[in-house]
Every structure is written in structure tokens, then in C-alpha cells.
Design a protein around this motif. Sequence first.
Motif, short mmCIF file in Angstrom:
data_model
loop_
_atom_site.label_atom_id
_atom_site.label_comp_id
_atom_site.label_asym_id
_atom_site.label_seq_id
_atom_site.Cartn_x
_atom_site.Cartn_y
_atom_site.Cartn_z
N ASN A 102 0.92 -1.10 0.03
CA ASN A 102 -0.15 0.09 -0.15
C ASN A 102 0.97 1.00 0.22
OD1 ASN A 102 -2.43 -1.24 -0.12
ND2 ASN A 102 -2.46 -1.55 2.10
N GLN A 103 1.95 1.17 0.70
CA GLN A 103 2.75 2.37 0.77
C GLN A 103 3.58 2.75 -0.52
OE1 GLN A 103 2.83 4.78 3.26
NE2 GLN A 103 0.90 3.62 3.95
N LEU A 106 0.81 4.17 -2.97
CA LEU A 106 0.75 5.61 -2.45
C LEU A 106 1.85 6.47 -3.12
CD1 LEU A 106 -0.97 5.31 0.88
CD2 LEU A 106 -1.90 6.03 -1.41
N ARG A 147 -5.92 8.95 -0.83
CA ARG A 147 -4.39 9.30 -0.71
C ARG A 147 -3.89 8.60 0.78
NH1 ARG A 147 -2.65 12.22 -4.45
NH2 ARG A 147 -4.17 13.37 -6.02
N GLU A 148 -4.65 8.16 1.57
CA GLU A 148 -4.10 7.47 2.64
C GLU A 148 -5.01 6.22 2.94
OE1 GLU A 148 -4.42 10.62 5.55
OE2 GLU A 148 -6.82 10.49 5.47
N GLU A 149 -4.69 5.41 3.92
CA GLU A 149 -5.37 4.25 4.41
C GLU A 149 -6.50 4.48 5.14
OE1 GLU A 149 -3.13 0.54 5.16
OE2 GLU A 149 -1.39 1.47 4.40
N LEU A 160 -7.30 1.39 0.59
CA LEU A 160 -6.96 2.51 -0.06
C LEU A 160 -8.05 2.73 -1.41
CD1 LEU A 160 -3.35 2.07 -1.18
CD2 LEU A 160 -4.21 3.51 0.50
#
Length: 204
Positions: A102-103, A106, A147-149, A160
Motif C-alpha cells: 500500500n505504501q 501511494l 491518498r491514505e489508508e 485504499l
Amino acid sequence: MTAKILLASNNGKKLAELRRVVDAAGIGLDVLGLADVEPYPEPVEDGATFEDNALIKARIAAEKSGLPALADDSGLAVDALNGMPGVLSARWSGGHGDAANNQLLLAQLGDVPDERRGAAFVSVCALVLPNGSETVVRGEWRGTLAREERGANGFGYDPLFIPDDDLAAGRSSAELTAAEKDSLSHRGKALAQLVPALRALAAE
């Protein structure tokens, strides 16, 4: 005696999801996981498509267990990344897990404006019977990437993914209840297409 089907996955959440679908449809099938059968070496998922990988997993599971086998291959196809990570979704960060995946995603989408953050979850389910019969179905779930979890339910890229569906009301997939996700998700759509085949299996 209740007919059995093997889900070729070690993912407990996928197993629970299939069991919910089978129960909701009133299908008399005993859904087993890999922990319920004799262990066998995991196949190499080296297919170029979701269809390839789902069939690889289902074929070996049916061969090794002697049971009807169902396998799912799923992932996230991001418009701005030309459909990637796709079949590489689970290993996008090099096998470091959901949080790292996920990071990385992003970071890759950091400069992409909101109107171009479209994506689809894709699930391909393959049902392979010991007699060699094969059924392959595909489900897609459209949405946009936050734009963030957000949210603690689900797994993978769920925190996301903001579904386009009105029922989600701007929530991420990880903020939906299990029942809501089942009714909307890519895997739910694919499994729904298999209900007739699963009914036929239960009736044999």
C-alpha cells in the motif's frame, strides 16, 4: 453425504467469504480449505494473466486432492499504471506484505490528480473438477484510490480502494461490513457467476 469442494487458498478471509456465498445461496456444499487436506507443494503462479494463475492453482488442487477445486486469482488494476500491479498485486513491494504494498502504491501515485486515480479490483475464479471439467469466471469492481489508508476491515489494498457504488457512500472497502463487501466486490461478483455450477455439484 454432503458434497465437498476445496478452496485452493491459505487465505482464511477468502475461505470465510466463499462459505458466506455458499450459505447465502442455500447450496449444500462443505467448503474445505488447504488445511483440511493432505499437504502438497504450492504451485508456482507464473501465469501472465489472472486466468492463467487461477487455473494453475485449481488444477493442481483437484489433481492432488481428488476433490472439485476452486481457486481465485485477484488483484488491483490501476488505470494510471497501465493496469499494474495486476497479477503482481500481492508481491508489488517484493513480498513484504500488505502495508508495504500500500505504501509503495501511494508513493507511485503521489503526483496523480484525483480525477485520474481510477482502478478496478479484478477476481478470476476457476472451478476444476476431477473429471477435467473447467469453468472460469471474472468479476470486476470499479473505484478510485484514496491518498491514505482508511478502515481496518478487509485485507490487501482494501484500505485504499473507494468503490464507485452508492452503497459504499465514499467509504473505503476496508470500512464496509463483510455483508456489504460480499454484495459489491469483485470476488463476490465472480463467485455469484459460479452459483449454478456449485448447485449442480451439490446435487450430484
